[in-house]
Motif scaffolding. Structure first.
Motif, PDB file in Angstrom:
ATOM      1  N   SER A  71       0.825  -1.211   0.000  1.00 40.48           N
ATOM      2  CA  SER A  71       0.000   0.000   0.000  1.00 40.48           C
ATOM      3  C   SER A  71       0.856   1.256   0.000  1.00 40.48           C
ATOM      4  N   VAL A  72       1.918   1.255   0.804  1.00 43.68           N
ATOM      5  CA  VAL A  72       2.806   2.418   0.861  1.00 43.68           C
ATOM      6  C   VAL A  72       3.522   2.615  -0.479  1.00 43.68           C
ATOM      7  N   ALA A  73       4.097   1.544  -1.022  1.00 42.72           N
ATOM      8  CA  ALA A  73       4.810   1.632  -2.299  1.00 42.72           C
ATOM      9  C   ALA A  73       3.869   2.043  -3.418  1.00 42.72           C
ATOM     10  N   TRP A  74       2.696   1.447  -3.446  1.00 42.74           N
ATOM     11  CA  TRP A  74       1.707   1.720  -4.494  1.00 42.74           C
ATOM     12  C   TRP A  74       1.260   3.176  -4.449  1.00 42.74           C
ATOM     13  N   LEU A  75       0.958   3.664  -3.250  1.00 40.16           N
ATOM     14  CA  LEU A  75       0.459   5.028  -3.096  1.00 40.16           C
ATOM     15  C   LEU A  75       1.521   6.063  -3.458  1.00 40.16           C
ATOM     16  N   VAL A  76       2.756   5.844  -3.012  1.00 41.99           N
ATOM     17  CA  VAL A  76       3.838   6.792  -3.298  1.00 41.99           C
ATOM     18  C   VAL A  76       4.124   6.851  -4.795  1.00 41.99           C
ATOM     19  N   ASN A 118       1.318   8.502  -6.864  1.00 40.82           N
ATOM     20  CA  ASN A 118       1.254   9.953  -6.731  1.00 40.82           C
ATOM     21  C   ASN A 118       2.317  10.678  -7.535  1.00 40.82           C
ATOM     22  N   VAL A 119       3.390   9.987  -7.890  1.00 35.32           N
ATOM     23  CA  VAL A 119       4.400  10.594  -8.765  1.00 35.32           C
ATOM     24  C   VAL A 119       3.763  10.970 -10.100  1.00 35.32           C
ATOM     25  N   PHE A 120       2.854  10.133 -10.579  1.00 29.13           N
ATOM     26  CA  PHE A 120       2.196  10.389 -11.854  1.00 29.13           C
ATOM     27  C   PHE A 120       1.173  11.524 -11.765  1.00 29.13           C
ATOM     28  N   LEU A 167      -0.494  11.583 -17.941  1.00 21.77           N
ATOM     29  CA  LEU A 167       0.216  10.838 -16.900  1.00 21.77           C
ATOM     30  C   LEU A 167      -0.740  10.090 -15.980  1.00 21.77           C
ATOM     31  N   SER A 168      -1.886  10.693 -15.663  1.00 22.83           N
ATOM     32  CA  SER A 168      -2.844   9.990 -14.816  1.00 22.83           C
ATOM     33  C   SER A 168      -3.448   8.803 -15.557  1.00 22.83           C
ATOM     34  N   THR A 169      -3.552   8.901 -16.889  1.00 23.24           N
ATOM     35  CA  THR A 169      -4.020   7.774 -17.699  1.00 23.24           C
ATOM     36  C   THR A 169      -3.077   6.593 -17.575  1.00 23.24           C
ATOM     37  N   VAL A 170      -1.788   6.845 -17.814  1.00 25.19           N
ATOM     38  CA  VAL A 170      -0.788   5.784 -17.718  1.00 25.19           C
ATOM     39  C   VAL A 170      -0.679   5.290 -16.281  1.00 25.19           C
ATOM     40  N   GLY A 171      -0.688   6.225 -15.327  1.00 23.39           N
ATOM     41  CA  GLY A 171      -0.570   5.850 -13.926  1.00 23.39           C
ATOM     42  C   GLY A 171      -1.716   4.971 -13.475  1.00 23.39           C
ATOM     43  N   PHE A 172      -2.933   5.373 -13.806  1.00 22.06           N
ATOM     44  CA  PHE A 172      -4.078   4.566 -13.407  1.00 22.06           C
ATOM     45  C   PHE A 172      -4.029   3.191 -14.070  1.00 22.06           C
ATOM     46  N   ALA A 173      -3.784   3.162 -15.376  1.00 19.59           N
ATOM     47  CA  ALA A 173      -3.776   1.888 -16.108  1.00 19.59           C
ATOM     48  C   ALA A 173      -2.743   0.931 -15.528  1.00 19.59           C
ATOM     49  N   TYR A 174      -1.548   1.428 -15.265  1.00 19.14           N
ATOM     50  CA  TYR A 174      -0.500   0.553 -14.754  1.00 19.14           C
ATOM     51  C   TYR A 174      -0.728   0.150 -13.309  1.00 19.14           C
ATOM     52  N   PHE A 175      -0.960   1.137 -12.439  1.00 22.68           N
ATOM     53  CA  PHE A 175      -1.007   0.829 -11.012  1.00 22.68           C
ATOM     54  C   PHE A 175      -2.277   0.085 -10.607  1.00 22.68           C
ATOM     55  N   TYR A 176      -3.382   0.288 -11.316  1.00 19.22           N
ATOM     56  CA  TYR A 176      -4.558  -0.505 -10.993  1.00 19.22           C
ATOM     57  C   TYR A 176      -4.477  -1.899 -11.595  1.00 19.22           C
ATOM     58  N   THR A 177      -3.671  -2.077 -12.631  1.00 20.42           N
ATOM     59  CA  THR A 177      -3.372  -3.432 -13.098  1.00 20.42           C
ATOM     60  C   THR A 177      -2.495  -4.136 -12.065  1.00 20.42           C
ATOM     61  N   VAL A 178      -1.528  -3.416 -11.509  1.00 18.70           N
ATOM     62  CA  VAL A 178      -0.699  -3.950 -10.422  1.00 18.70           C
ATOM     63  C   VAL A 178      -1.568  -4.291  -9.216  1.00 18.70           C
ATOM     64  N   TYR A 179      -2.489  -3.412  -8.887  1.00 18.38           N
ATOM     65  CA  TYR A 179      -3.417  -3.622  -7.771  1.00 18.38           C
ATOM     66  C   TYR A 179      -4.221  -4.905  -7.969  1.00 18.38           C
ATOM     67  N   THR A 180      -4.709  -5.108  -9.193  1.00 19.83           N
ATOM     68  CA  THR A 180      -5.462  -6.330  -9.509  1.00 19.83           C
ATOM     69  C   THR A 180      -4.566  -7.555  -9.419  1.00 19.83           C
ATOM     70  N   ILE A 206       1.759  14.411 -10.127  1.00 19.12           N
ATOM     71  CA  ILE A 206       2.415  15.694  -9.832  1.00 19.12           C
ATOM     72  C   ILE A 206       1.887  16.825 -10.720  1.00 19.12           C
ATOM     73  N   PRO A 207       1.760  16.625 -12.052  1.00 15.93           N
ATOM     74  CA  PRO A 207       1.192  17.705 -12.875  1.00 15.93           C
ATOM     75  C   PRO A 207      -0.214  18.101 -12.438  1.00 15.93           C
ATOM     76  N   GLU A 208      -1.011  17.128 -11.989  1.00 14.82           N
ATOM     77  CA  GLU A 208      -2.360  17.446 -11.522  1.00 14.82           C
ATOM     78  C   GLU A 208      -2.301  18.269 -10.244  1.00 14.82           C
ATOM     79  N   TYR A 209      -1.351  17.945  -9.360  1.00 16.85           N
ATOM     80  CA  TYR A 209      -1.218  18.716  -8.127  1.00 16.85           C
ATOM     81  C   TYR A 209      -0.776  20.153  -8.435  1.00 16.85           C
ATOM     82  N   LEU A 210       0.116  20.302  -9.416  1.00 14.10           N
ATOM     83  CA  LEU A 210       0.518  21.645  -9.829  1.00 14.10           C
ATOM     84  C   LEU A 210      -0.665  22.401 -10.411  1.00 14.10           C
ATOM     85  N   PHE A 211      -1.494  21.668 -11.150  1.00 14.10           N
ATOM     86  CA  PHE A 211      -2.690  22.288 -11.723  1.00 14.10           C
ATOM     87  C   PHE A 211      -3.633  22.744 -10.611  1.00 14.10           C
ATOM     88  N   GLN A 212      -3.736  21.952  -9.552  1.00 12.31           N
ATOM     89  CA  GLN A 212      -4.564  22.332  -8.411  1.00 12.31           C
ATOM     90  C   GLN A 212      -4.067  23.636  -7.792  1.00 12.31           C
TER      91      GLN A 212
END
Length: 269
Positions: free
Chosen positions: A191-196, A199-201, A239-252, A203-209
């Motif tokens: 959970s810690v590794a996955w979340l950290v 969130n790297v992916f 980046l959120s597209t790639v991040g979600f696709a990869y990390f939720y595949t990892v999650y599964t 970063i542009p969204e956080y800057l946008f916020q």
């Protein structure tokens, strides 16, 4: 190691099945909808979009988990399969998502009230010792934050339990809690590794916020990157597209390995 193997599974499945990026795009674009009120200055429309996204998200996540499972297994990872799985599990996932949100908010409110009570005690403690009052305040905030994260960690697998194991809503939460309790060290590390890494992916969204607030990126970062909104928004979506696709595949993949390991352990008893 289960965690490392899950990350490898995710990379292999995503590389062999770029169809997963389509679901990632849906979530990547959808996550940006929360800023619509800042762009068009319509809080009512923003509230409507947020509600619509809450309704649509279970459909997307259900289809994605089912497609990711097929990709990991090397079977039918297609858009047809995506929509079939999404329709099959939608109602249970919608109800479970509402329960999940209520659990998290209930925990936040409950421990928030506890923190408020401790805060009153900290104010009284200020008269005696300012540093002790400060420490007490920090501890109360940490307790509040850790409590929310612990609840999320224990119930996080409700969606995979519904899609992969066809559990009911209540059984899905029980299954998640049971798996986490049986694999606490592994799940905590994952959970810690996955979340950290996820969130790297973002970063542009956080800057946008930050550009949507009075602070701005330059007030938080040591330098002004000078990146306009027109650039941050598409980069954030990509980046959120790639991040979600990869990390939720990892999650599964991680969940599939957890239940496989628990089945093997039961068979050996």
């Amino acid at each position: 190691m289960v965690i490392v193997s899950a990350f490898k599974d995710g990379f292999t499945a995503l590389r062999a099945n770029p169809i997963l990026l389509i679901a990632g795009l849906l979530v990547g674009a959808g996550s940006q909808l929360q800023y619509v009120d800042h762009l068009i200055e319509s809080p009512y429309l923003s509230a409507g979009v947020s509600l619509a996204w809450l309704i649509v998200f279970p459909f997307v996540i259900g289809g994605f988990i089912g497609t990711a499972r097929a990709a990991i297994d090397g079977t039918d990872a297609s858009l047809t399969h995506f929509f079939t799985v999404a329709r099959t599990h939608y109602l249970r996932l919608l109800l479970a998502t509402v329960v999940f949100v209520l659990l998290v908010f209930g925990t936040a409110i409950g421990f928030g009230l506890l923190g408020f009570i401790l805060g009153i005690g900290s104010m009284a403690l200020t008269v005696i010792h300012e540093m002790a009052a400060f420490v007490a305040g920090v501890i109360s905030v940490l307790i509040w934050l850790v409590s929310i994260l612990v609840v999320i960690m224990f119930v996080q697998f409700y969606d995979t339990a519904i899609v992969i194991e066809n559990k009911s809503v209540t059984d899905a939460f029980r299954r998640s809690v049971g798996l986490v309790r049986s694999n606490l060290k592994s799940v905590t590390g994952f959970s810690v590794a996955w979340l950290v890494l996820l969130n790297v992916f973002f970063i542009p969204e956080y800057l946008f916020q930050l550009t949507m607030t009075d602070a701005g990126p330059a007030d938080v970062l040591p330098i002004d990157l000078g990146i306009p909104i027109a650039v941050l928004l598409p980069i954030g979506i990509a980046l959120s597209t790639v991040g979600f696709a990869y990390f939720y595949t990892v999650y599964t993949a991680y969940y599939m390995r957890l239940i496989a390991a628990s089945t093997d352990s039961q068979d050996s008893v």
